[in-house]
Enzyme design. Structure first.
Site, PDB file in Angstrom:
ATOM      1  N   HIS A 135      80.159  55.354  17.010  1.00 56.39           N
ATOM      2  CA  HIS A 135      81.448  55.935  17.382  1.00 56.39           C
ATOM      3  C   HIS A 135      81.722  57.258  16.673  1.00 56.39           C
ATOM      4  CE1 HIS A 135      83.076  53.844  13.717  1.00 56.39           C
ATOM      5  NE2 HIS A 135      83.916  54.858  13.718  1.00 56.39           N
ATOM      6  N   ASP A 165      77.201  49.421  16.968  1.00 59.26           N
ATOM      7  CA  ASP A 165      77.900  50.619  16.490  1.00 59.26           C
ATOM      8  C   ASP A 165      77.044  51.401  15.492  1.00 59.26           C
ATOM      9  OD1 ASP A 165      79.960  52.497  16.357  1.00 59.26           O
ATOM     10  OD2 ASP A 165      80.873  51.523  14.624  1.00 59.26           O
ATOM     11  N   SER A 257      83.527  56.345   7.862  1.00 59.31           N
ATOM     12  CA  SER A 257      82.731  55.725   8.918  1.00 59.31           C
ATOM     13  C   SER A 257      81.322  56.301   8.947  1.00 59.31           C
ATOM     14  CB  SER A 257      83.407  55.964  10.268  1.00 59.31           C
ATOM     15  OG  SER A 257      82.771  55.265  11.285  1.00 59.31           O
TER      16      SER A 257
END
Length: 513
Positions: A135, A165, A257
């Site tokens: 993402h 992911d 992230s």
């Protein structure tokens, strides 16, 4: 001779009686002494008599300075750019509102200025391969990597995988500092870990915490993968997402992230991916993808250009007391096999509906996330041992994993019966938005958006606007999960739970044909 025998006999009898009296007196005194003991004394006696086995963790020393110094140069800032078309008319984040709750909304300018995104990455080879999150880089028109020495290099995508992911990107550089790969199987709950990345608007940042839990599934990867308007029961979509996160209370925020979760020896044990937050910033819990799963995905990208994933060929329910009661079984631990695929790995090996999966390759399996992660590290053709409980006996089967086509067949097979039940229910569903899940305090849910006259939902007065949070003991977030849950209907009795349009909670069971 006779007198000697009598003396020996009397001696033995005396010894026996004396021993019995001694033991009885000891037990009596022991019981009385326990009665007079406080909690602290009782615990001292208990732990003295019941020493626990030593737990060996993956962590090292409690001084974090060496680990931070070793890891920080290998964690980079990933900067992404999106053209105006991608950023207008919808979120540039491929996960939409879902990841806004975890890492914030990317900017949506009203001018020609490109939208920008940011994240982190972990250098794993000296020639420029970098692990990050899918993402972070999905749909980006330009990806730049900013090294700790301030160099800015353009990166290209080697591979992306929505199901985990994870993404692998590469920059053209040599002799780069790397982060040593660890073993996430050795990670223990309670051990110290460090999170390294580029949170918020800050530069490289190190935070510390402990591992709070392992094999956590939080339902973010499966959400919004399936549009109910596009659902085709003749060719149902397959949810192959794998969530088995390492949960930590090390502070993680937007921008972390794709960054590193490491033990205090400086070994990579996870790729930071999400936070549980109502405000969009850290509120206590972060989640990282185990490095053992990430290594397999990255190897596939390098060797094959895509992820090669093996499948067992079963649908199953994670057991607990409530599910066991609904299935009318006594076992409350393990994974209950709801169906098998004809010609799939499990069916070919002899596993049947009603078996309870207890072990994989000799290791206990309690949660679905544990099984999915371990199988997710394997490829078609790999051989595994699955131990199941059948009619009170443990039986071990040797399986050869099948590829994605077998998984698609599993979805087709399980949809046959559930499609008939859907027709009987006479209802259609749409996913419940994250904001509404927070409002009602639920982790799953679909909304009934239409009810056909004369069908089950109409007959049992389940109105439009009802939120269905569970079917047959399974949480449901989309039509595919509704179908999978419906396939677990037993004895033509369907169990549903949810929230009425006026906010009341309900749970009831009714017959379906």
């Amino acid at each position: 001779m006779t007198n000697n025998m009598k003396k020996i006999g009397m001696s033995l009898l005396t010894a026996f009686v004396g021993g019995a009296i001694a033991v009885g007196a000891y037990k009596l005194l022991e019981d009385k002494s326990f009665q007079g003991m406080g909690l602290d004394e009782r615990q001292k006696v208990y732990f003295a008599n019941n020493p626990g086995s030593e737990i060996i963790s993956s962590t090292g020393a409690l001084d974090f300075t060496q680990a931070a110094a070793a890891v920080s140069p290998g964690v980079v800032h990933v900067r992404t750019t999106y053209n105006r078309t991608a950023s207008s008319g919808g979120s540039s984040d491929p996960f939409g509102d879902m990841f806004e709750d975890f890492f914030g909304r990317r900017g949506r300018p009203q001018s020609n200025t490109p939208a920008m995104g940011k994240g982190s990455g972990v250098i794993v080879t000296g020639d420029g391969y970098i692990m990050t999150n899918n993402h972070v880089v999905e749909d980006a028109d330009k990806i730049e990597v900013i090294l700790t020495d301030k160099r800015v290099l353009q990166a290209k995508v080697i591979g992306r995988d929505k199901n985990t992911d994870l993404a692998l990107i590469k920059i053209d550089a040599n002799d780069l500092p790397i982060v040593k790969l660890g073993n996430s199987d050795d990670v223990r709950v309670g051990e110290w870990v460090l999170a390294v990345g580029y949170p918020l608007t800050l530069e490289s940042t190190v935070t510390a915490g402990i591992v709070s839990a392992k094999a956590r599934s939080i339902g973010i990867l499966a959400q919004d993968q399936i549009n109910p308007r596009d659902y085709d029961p003749e060719n149902p979509p397959v949810n192959s997402s794998i969530e088995s996160f390492i949960q930590t209370d090390a502070v993680i925020n937007r921008g972390n992230s794709g960054g590193a979760l490491v033990n205090t020896k400086g070994e990579l044990i996870g790729i930071n991916s999400a936070i549980a937050s109502r405000s969009g910033v850290y509120e206590g819990y972060g989640f990282a993808i185990p490095v053992n799963l990430a290594k397999k995905v990255m190897d596939d990208f390098i060797k094959y250009g895509e992820v090669k994933r093996g499948f067992i060929g079963v649908t199953f329910q994670e057991l607990n007391a409530d599910v066991a009661q609904s299935l009318k079984i006594k076992e409350i631990n393990g994974l209950y096999v709801s169906s098998t695929v004809d010609g799939g790995a499990a069916a070919s090996a002899g596993i049947k509906k009603g078996d309870i999966i207890k072990k994989l390759n000799g290791d206990n399996v309690i949660t679905s996330s544990e099984l999915q992660e371990k199988i997710g590290r394997m490829r078609p053709g790999d051989k595994v041992q699955l131990t199941v409980l059948r009619e009170g006996d443990l039986k071990t089967f040797n399986l050869t994993l099948k590829g994605a086509e077998a998984n698609k067949l599993a979805a087709n097979n399980s949809s046959i019966a559930s499609t008939e039940i859907m027709n009987t229910l006479g209802a259609t569903f749409t996913p419940l938005k994250d904001a509404d899940k927070k409002k009602y305090g639920v982790s799953s849910g679909v909304i009934v958006n239409s009810v056909a006259p004369g069908k089950a939902f109409d007959m049992y007065e389940v109105p439009k606007g009802t939120i269905i949070t569970g079917i047959n003991g399974r949480g449901v977030n989309n039509t595919d999960q509704v179908n999978a849950a419906l396939s677990a209907t037993k004895n033509n009795m369907l169990s549903i739970q949810g929230i009425t349009p006026d906010g009341g909670q309900f749970r009831f069971t009714f017959p379906v044909k």
